[in-house]
Design an enzyme around this catalytic site. Sequence first.
Site, PDB file in Angstrom:
ATOM      1  N   ASP A   1       0.766  -1.249   0.000  1.00  0.00           N
ATOM      2  CA  ASP A   1       0.000   0.000   0.000  1.00  0.00           C
ATOM      3  C   ASP A   1       0.797   1.300   0.000  1.00  0.00           C
ATOM      4  O   ASP A   1       0.722   2.088  -0.919  1.00  0.00           O
ATOM      5  CB  ASP A   1      -0.925   0.022   1.223  1.00  0.00           C
ATOM      6  CG  ASP A   1      -1.806  -1.212   1.299  1.00  0.00           C
ATOM      7  OD1 ASP A   1      -1.586  -2.150   0.535  1.00  0.00           O
ATOM      8  OD2 ASP A   1      -2.725  -1.223   2.131  1.00  0.00           O
TER       9      ASP A   1
ATOM     10  N   GLU B   1       1.538  -8.988  11.849  1.00  0.00           N
ATOM     11  CA  GLU B   1       1.400  -8.662  10.420  1.00  0.00           C
ATOM     12  C   GLU B   1       2.773  -8.381   9.780  1.00  0.00           C
ATOM     13  O   GLU B   1       3.040  -8.790   8.666  1.00  0.00           O
ATOM     14  CB  GLU B   1       0.492  -7.428  10.308  1.00  0.00           C
ATOM     15  CG  GLU B   1       0.051  -7.050   8.927  1.00  0.00           C
ATOM     16  CD  GLU B   1      -0.883  -5.834   8.940  1.00  0.00           C
ATOM     17  OE1 GLU B   1      -1.091  -5.239  10.028  1.00  0.00           O
ATOM     18  OE2 GLU B   1      -1.397  -5.481   7.865  1.00  0.00           O
TER      19      GLU B   1
HETATM   20  C1  2M8 Z   1      -3.135  -4.288   3.605  1.00  0.00           C
HETATM   21  O1  2M8 Z   1      -4.020  -3.555   2.761  1.00  0.00           O
HETATM   22  C2  2M8 Z   1      -5.355  -3.147   3.124  1.00  0.00           C
HETATM   23  C3  2M8 Z   1      -6.041  -2.661   1.870  1.00  0.00           C
HETATM   24  O2  2M8 Z   1      -6.150  -3.701   0.958  1.00  0.00           O
HETATM   25  C4  2M8 Z   1      -5.386  -2.047   4.171  1.00  0.00           C
HETATM   26  O3  2M8 Z   1      -4.342  -1.484   4.511  1.00  0.00           O
HETATM   27  O4  2M8 Z   1      -6.486  -1.757   4.652  1.00  0.00           O
HETATM   28  C5  2M8 Z   1      -1.970  -4.763   2.719  1.00  0.00           C
HETATM   29  O5  2M8 Z   1      -0.896  -5.212   3.483  1.00  0.00           O
HETATM   30  C6  2M8 Z   1      -2.451  -5.845   1.743  1.00  0.00           C
HETATM   31  O6  2M8 Z   1      -1.376  -6.388   1.023  1.00  0.00           O
HETATM   32  C7  2M8 Z   1      -3.185  -6.966   2.494  1.00  0.00           C
HETATM   33  O7  2M8 Z   1      -3.733  -7.852   1.564  1.00  0.00           O
HETATM   34  C8  2M8 Z   1      -4.292  -6.404   3.390  1.00  0.00           C
HETATM   35  C9  2M8 Z   1      -4.915  -7.468   4.291  1.00  0.00           C
HETATM   36  O8  2M8 Z   1      -3.922  -8.178   4.974  1.00  0.00           O
HETATM   37  O9  2M8 Z   1      -3.780  -5.369   4.241  1.00  0.00           O
END
Ligand code: 2M8
Length: 442
Positions: free
Chosen positions: A175, A408
Amino acid sequence: MPEINPSRLVNEAENILESNTWEDRYNVPSPNLYPYQWNWDSGFVAMGFSRFDVARAIRELESLFEGQWENGMLPHIIFHSKKREGYFPGPSYWESKNVEGAPRSVDTSGITQPPVHGFILERIFNQHSDSGDVRDFAKKFYQKILRLHRYYYEYRDPNHEGLAFIYHPWASGRDNSPLWDDLVKTITIKPGDIPAYKRYDNLKADPSERPSDRDYDIYVYLMELGKKHGYDGKAIAQESPFLVQDTLFNAMLIRSNEALINLGAEFGFDTKEVEEWNTQSKQAFEDKLWVEELGMYAPYDLQNNKHIALKEIGAFTALFAGIPSLARAQRLNDYISTLANRPEGFRVMPSFDPDHLVFDPKKYWKGPIWPQMNWLVYQGLKRYDFKDSANQVKSDFLELVDKLGFYEYFDPRKSVADQLKNGYGGDHFSWTAAVVLDLIAD
Ligand code: 2M8
């Protein structure tokens, strides 16, 4: 290998995958922070489940593809349940049901994420090739992945180069990577361009470990652009200020094409179409995305016609896709080895260049170690037989989870991480658990 306790890690990882599952068929990345089903997370989750419950792995992939659109696009979030609130942008934001060809039965987002599903399917199949159920599933599911790839070549490659573009940083999976910083600075947001919205992510995780408000305004601006065009890749290509041929995204597409070719041969399918795509894509990746001064691959900004020439982890996923020549692969490996042996003491593999001014070892995609990225880099190094660095990437990651928990992302600085009590971002994280299970079994 570090002193870790594999059976404790395996137990904990299995429990996390099970407890992050709803309705016995879909998993959420982290119940508090990301309370819906995510695209590439679910791919890794299926891989993790396949180590102890292959039927659940199959249900994970099936529930994910319930969100697939008629044109083949697979959204980055599938909102199976509307009851869960507290995530922005939630189910009502995207208005997917107003778009022709989007599923009627479930709300989805309108952007996509790295196409990992081909190689995940191949991995699951190879582990269970003696099971008739798995074979039947894989044969059917193959067609869904084929449709997804066809979508990328038809809607996301306007000049027929063999490289798919993304129009939103979230589609890269990384992101707020510094990769996108300069490009998003060129976007000016005027009053009225974006609706009022409320973030939840920075209430649920430490805001210093999350993207900035300015980043979020850009995310919303680009989502609004998508919405305006019914999320149609072809129309968006004309107008989006963010139009990028990303390294990670295309490496995943190429590796998943390769998986379709391998599985197709196994099932007696005609794979000519995929072979043609992949030959062109691999060549284009080599020719267009390599940046000699950098000594690695970099994404290409299609609106400004230039590379985003920064040292970043996406470059290394080309190894997993078998893209680099041996000489280039050697340069990528040398970079990793030097990083691992530096006197400051880094665990590998940080997600961004530690020598760069904007490297931030705590902040989301600006430097920390990410579980699924280490898995991809590890597999790539193994593919090229770089055993030492492969083992380093694997053991550094397992050591972090063992010490700090199933977070994470993690601090790559040894001296700092060794004093910490936890990792960063969300806890009880699904892809961390999935990657641990696969790496320990590997
Ligand atoms: C993160 O992205 C989401 C949006 O898709 C967020 O920040 O709300 C990123 O690390 C993405 O790669 C990942 O798939 C998602 C859920 O783990 O979180």
